[in-house]
Scaffold this motif. Structure first.
Motif, mmCIF file in Angstrom:
data_model
loop_
_atom_site.group_PDB
_atom_site.id
_atom_site.type_symbol
_atom_site.label_atom_id
_atom_site.label_comp_id
_atom_site.label_asym_id
_atom_site.label_seq_id
_atom_site.Cartn_x
_atom_site.Cartn_y
_atom_site.Cartn_z
ATOM 1 N N LEU A 27 1.978 -13.241 5.470
ATOM 2 C CA LEU A 27 1.096 -12.806 4.701
ATOM 3 C C LEU A 27 1.188 -13.721 3.388
ATOM 4 O O LEU A 27 2.394 -13.793 2.874
ATOM 5 N N HIS A 28 0.172 -14.462 3.002
ATOM 6 C CA HIS A 28 0.618 -15.370 2.009
ATOM 7 C C HIS A 28 -0.657 -15.062 0.846
ATOM 8 O O HIS A 28 -1.494 -15.312 0.926
ATOM 9 N N PHE A 29 0.270 -14.681 -0.255
ATOM 10 C CA PHE A 29 -0.615 -14.481 -1.566
ATOM 11 C C PHE A 29 -0.598 -15.621 -2.501
ATOM 12 O O PHE A 29 0.601 -16.306 -2.483
ATOM 13 N N TYR A 30 -1.478 -15.739 -3.369
ATOM 14 C CA TYR A 30 -1.550 -16.811 -4.058
ATOM 15 C C TYR A 30 -2.173 -16.427 -5.484
ATOM 16 O O TYR A 30 -3.012 -15.400 -5.476
ATOM 17 N N TYR B 211 -11.511 -10.156 0.278
ATOM 18 C CA TYR B 211 -11.103 -8.910 0.146
ATOM 19 C C TYR B 211 -10.397 -8.671 -1.179
ATOM 20 O O TYR B 211 -9.253 -9.597 -1.417
ATOM 21 N N PRO B 212 -10.741 -8.179 -2.085
ATOM 22 C CA PRO B 212 -10.032 -7.749 -3.172
ATOM 23 C C PRO B 212 -8.495 -7.113 -2.889
ATOM 24 O O PRO B 212 -8.449 -6.036 -2.506
ATOM 25 N N ARG C 232 -4.523 -5.438 5.295
ATOM 26 C CA ARG C 232 -5.316 -4.560 4.812
ATOM 27 C C ARG C 232 -4.578 -3.634 3.854
ATOM 28 O O ARG C 232 -5.153 -2.806 3.050
ATOM 29 N N GLU C 233 -3.225 -3.595 4.135
ATOM 30 C CA GLU C 233 -2.495 -2.662 3.424
ATOM 31 C C GLU C 233 -2.377 -3.155 1.838
ATOM 32 O O GLU C 233 -1.619 -2.454 1.125
ATOM 33 N N TRP C 234 -2.656 -4.286 1.507
ATOM 34 C CA TRP C 234 -2.568 -4.998 0.125
ATOM 35 C C TRP C 234 -3.920 -5.083 -0.382
ATOM 36 O O TRP C 234 -4.087 -5.945 -1.515
ATOM 37 N N GLY D 4 -2.595 5.355 -5.557
ATOM 38 C CA GLY D 4 -3.847 5.933 -6.045
ATOM 39 C C GLY D 4 -5.160 5.326 -5.847
ATOM 40 O O GLY D 4 -5.996 4.783 -6.606
ATOM 41 N N ARG D 5 -5.333 5.010 -4.689
ATOM 42 C CA ARG D 5 -6.555 4.378 -4.081
ATOM 43 C C ARG D 5 -7.365 4.969 -3.004
ATOM 44 O O ARG D 5 -6.589 5.853 -2.228
ATOM 45 N N ILE D 6 -8.488 4.823 -2.420
ATOM 46 C CA ILE D 6 -8.780 5.222 -1.299
ATOM 47 C C ILE D 6 -8.790 4.247 -0.249
ATOM 48 O O ILE D 6 -8.914 3.201 -0.151
ATOM 49 N N LEU D 7 -8.417 4.886 0.996
ATOM 50 C CA LEU D 7 -8.091 4.094 2.019
ATOM 51 C C LEU D 7 -9.011 4.381 3.178
ATOM 52 O O LEU D 7 -10.167 5.358 3.046
ATOM 53 N N GLN D 8 -9.128 3.618 4.168
ATOM 54 C CA GLN D 8 -10.059 3.677 5.260
ATOM 55 C C GLN D 8 -9.494 4.793 6.086
ATOM 56 O O GLN D 8 -8.491 5.033 6.197
#
Length: 192
Positions: A23-26, A40-41, A137-139, A150-154
């Motif tokens: 998993l690569h974030f930038y 995907y935000p 998806r978890e990010w 504190g967010r809505i999940l699937q």
């Protein structure tokens, strides 16, 4: 982590890898993105929390330096999560493996086992990692209410807002205010 607080501000890329999953974030224009999932935000607060945990982490205790004990700490190849933090120019700032990260260290604190790459020395650090999942998806913000973030999940791949609101209303047993006039059955939600 020791002497890393200033370097954490330079981080432009984060890689999490485990069992061949990467998993690569930038960072782009001040926002974190996930490579290959740019549509995907990303849940920005979660990345900020990860970096804050790293900035606040402290070495607590030196553990074993023997390779045969790595599985005991969750630092064998099948269980460890590699975390690589780098600047935008490909220079590594921190590169290490995290093993078990739900260790109770007293007074409500949490700890994790850490090992730097190419070394066998294991450290217990004070760090409360919530999750180091390599599932993109978890990010992101697309995924029942996850109270830790504190967010809505699937829920069962169902994104119907009517169903999600009914579920949340039932789970929390509280009145909900409708935020959309385009809902197909607001009367049903009000009657639950």
């Amino acid at each position: 982590m020791r002497n890393s607080n200033g370097r954490l501000n330079q981080i432009q890329e984060i890689e999490l890898s485990q069992n061949g999953k990467l998993l690569h974030f930038y960072k782009k224009d001040g926002l974190w993105k996930i490579k290959n999932f740019e549509g995907y935000p990303v849940y920005q607060r979660r990345i900020i929390n990860l970096l804050a945990v790293l900035a606040d982490a402290r070495y607590l205790e030196r553990k074993s330096a023997r390779a045969e004990y790595l599985p005991k700490f969750g630092l064998d190849d099948a269980h460890a999560t590699r975390l690589t933090l780098s600047n935008g120019e490909g220079h590594s700032i921190l590169d290490f493996n995290i093993g078990k990260y739900d260790e109770e260290i007293g007074r409500g604190g949490r700890g994790a086992f850490l090992k730097f790459n190419n070394r066998f020395q294991v450290w217990l650090i004070s760090a409360d990692f919530i999750s180091l999942s390599t599932d993109w998806r978890e990010w992101t913000l697309n995924t029942a209410l996850n109270s830790r973030f504190g967010r809505i999940l699937q829920t069962d791949k169902d994104f119907d807002p009517d169903v999600l609101l009914l579920l949340l209303k039932e789970l929390y047993n509280t009145p909900l205010t409708l935020s959309s006039k385009n809902m197909s059955s607001p009367a049903l939600i009000d009657s639950v």
